[in-house]
Design an enzyme around this catalytic site. Structure first.
Site, PDB file in Angstrom:
ATOM      1  CE1 TYR A 100      -4.029   0.264  -0.041  1.00  0.00           C
ATOM      2  CE2 TYR A 100      -3.746  -1.759   1.411  1.00  0.00           C
ATOM      3  CZ  TYR A 100      -5.372  -0.924   0.660  1.00  0.00           C
ATOM      4  OH  TYR A 100      -6.388  -0.999  -0.481  1.00  0.00           O
ATOM      5  CD  GLU A 121      -4.661   4.374   0.905  1.00  0.00           C
ATOM      6  OE1 GLU A 121      -3.922   4.102   1.600  1.00  0.00           O
ATOM      7  OE2 GLU A 121      -5.741   4.976   1.182  1.00  0.00           O
ATOM      8  CG  ASP A 136      -8.332  10.891 -23.485  1.00  0.00           C
ATOM      9  OD1 ASP A 136      -7.913  10.065 -23.639  1.00  0.00           O
ATOM     10  OD2 ASP A 136      -9.591  10.005 -22.717  1.00  0.00           O
ATOM     11  CB  THR A 188      -5.325   3.953 -21.493  1.00  0.00           C
ATOM     12  OG1 THR A 188      -5.724   4.443 -22.950  1.00  0.00           O
ATOM     13  CG2 THR A 188      -6.862   4.150 -20.776  1.00  0.00           C
ATOM     14  CE  LYS A 221      -8.037   3.144 -25.612  1.00  0.00           C
ATOM     15  NZ  LYS A 221      -7.984   2.934 -23.860  1.00  0.00           N
ATOM     16  NE  ARG A 261      -7.770  -2.254 -20.070  1.00  0.00           N
ATOM     17  CZ  ARG A 261      -7.717  -3.258 -20.825  1.00  0.00           C
ATOM     18  NH1 ARG A 261      -7.818  -3.539 -21.082  1.00  0.00           N
ATOM     19  NH2 ARG A 261      -9.717  -2.675 -20.874  1.00  0.00           N
TER      20      ARG A 261
HETATM   21  N1  DSN Z   1     -12.836   0.437 -24.542  1.00  0.00           N
HETATM   22  C1  DSN Z   1     -12.027   2.028 -24.927  1.00  0.00           C
HETATM   23  C2  DSN Z   1     -12.312   1.558 -26.535  1.00  0.00           C
HETATM   24  O1  DSN Z   1     -12.497   0.695 -26.989  1.00  0.00           O
HETATM   25  O2  DSN Z   1     -12.322   2.569 -27.311  1.00  0.00           O
HETATM   26  C3  DSN Z   1     -12.556   3.299 -24.430  1.00  0.00           C
HETATM   27  O3  DSN Z   1     -12.601   3.792 -23.552  1.00  0.00           O
END
Ligand code: DSN
Length: 388
Positions: free
Chosen positions: A44, A46, A190, A216, A219, A225
């Protein structure tokens, strides 16, 4: 063997066999996986580096600082928070930190390629707790910056999101910047979908034009994640307190203990993303998406032409007929090709029965696919769409 490990093994086998074309998915490296599965999960922590609420965090501090330093360099920002659990909490923290409830925010419509957290009305925190105004795309699926300017001029939002989840075109950060400046709004890029393309040099960089970036880290970045929030020089010049506002909104505003294994995995991914090979990967993603499109067009010859929105980046949205998106996605899955049903611009169907599919190249590019494989799979998809 515990049933859960049997299922994990099954899923891992499947991931080696199927063709993954969901543009937001990717395959992480063994080193990212190693950090994610490490004993850092036990701790932990925090608080922030040097200011923890729990003891025993000297090494943890070094790990988080390394992730911050590598991320700042990679994205070219002045400040970085690496604690958001994922993209939605990151955008939630930005809203919580910078906009009072009830004030106006502005984002691209979900059905036109935006994201739920950019002010989707009624059912999301961003649409419920703020006065959300939304911009749209034209029939080609492109943002009309003049119309956005008019909307912003009339509604004077406090914050504008420039970001997408199903938008196949290059974003014009300069225009977004001019529009936000015209009313003094915070501009948040974003970049969750295109972060890998930006750091790989195949999509323009928003940093000179925006106040904040959120992304994020999975991707196109091929990390764990998780998510980051970065503040740019422009953002700091506008409000020197931005870093404090963001930090407080992430913790204790919205979250508790940071997921330290994820943060270590981010640090690993950021190092990988800075390598020259990653630039080649990013380039190949775009080349492969173009080849996929050509394959789709060739495969549809002899049938009604397939309408494809895009592409200048890693993805495209394909019109497969009124409300037929889900049906086609299921049919493709039966043939081992994984895509997702998606609305097309100005879809007459609903999000539950959309008229398109969204296809992207990042994951299979990681697997080593080049233009030939993508052109072939495009032809195959076109045949399946046409019941061949
Ligand atoms: N779930 C994501 C996507 O597939 O683009 C967006 O948050």
């Amino acid at each position: 063997m515990d049933k859960i490990f049997e299922l994990i093994e099954k899923e891992e086998e499947q991931q080696k066999e199927l063709v993954y074309l969901i543009p937001s998915e990717n395959f992480i490296s063994e080193n990212v996986k190693k950090a994610l599965g490490s004993d850092l999960s036990n701790k932990y922590a925090e608080g922030y580096v040097g200011k923890r609420y729990y003891q025993g965090n000297k090494i943890i501090d070094e790990i988080e600082q390394l992730a911050i330093d590598r991320g700042k360099k990679l994205f070219g920002v002045e400040y970085l928070n690496v604690q958001p659990y994922s993209g939605s909490p990151a955008n939630g923290a930005v809203l919580m930190g910078l906009v009072n409830p009830g004030k106006t925010i502005c984002g691209l419509k979900l059905s036109s390629g935006g994201h739920l957290t950019h002010g989707h009305p009624n059912i999301t925190f961003s649409g419920k707790f703020f006065n959300s105004v939304q911009y749209d795309v034209n029939d080609e699926g492109k943002i009309e910056y003049n119309k956005l300017y008019q909307l912003v001029d009339q509604t004077r939002p406090k914050l504008i999101f420039a970001g997408t989840t199903a938008y196949p075109w290059i974003l014009d950060w300069k225009k977004f910047g001019e529009i936000a400046n015209s009313v003094g709004a915070y501009l948040v890029a974003d970049i969750s979908h295109i972060a890998g393309l930006i750091v790989g040099g195949v999509h323009p960089d928003p940093v000179p034009f925006v106040d904040i970036i959120t992304s994020t880290t999975h991707k196109t970045l091929r990390g764990p994640r998780g998510a980051i929030i970065g503040v740019t020089k422009k953002g700091l010049d506008k409000n020197a307190n931005l870093t404090k506002l963001i930090d407080r909104a992430v913790f204790p505003g919205l979250q508790g203990g940071p997921h330290m294994a994820t943060i270590a995995a981010m640090a690993v991914a950021f190092e990988e993303d800075a390598l020259p090979e990653f630039k080649l990967y990013a380039k190949q993603i775009v080349k492969n998406a173009q080849a996929l499109k050509i394959g789709l067009i060739e495969g549809a010859q002899g049938f009604a032409p397939i309408h494809i929105f895009g592409t200048e980046n890693h993805l495209m949205v394909v019109d497969v007929g009124f409300e037929k998106g889900k049906e086609v996605a299921v049919k493709l899955e039966e043939k081992g090709i994984i895509v997702n049903a998606n609305t097309i611009p100005h879809d007459k169907g609903s999000p539950f029965k959309p008229s398109g599919i969204r296809i992207g190249s990042p994951a299979m590019t990681t697997r080593g696919w080049k233009e030939k494989e993508f052109a072939d799979i495009g032809q195959k998809i076109a045949n399946i769409i046409n019941n061949q």
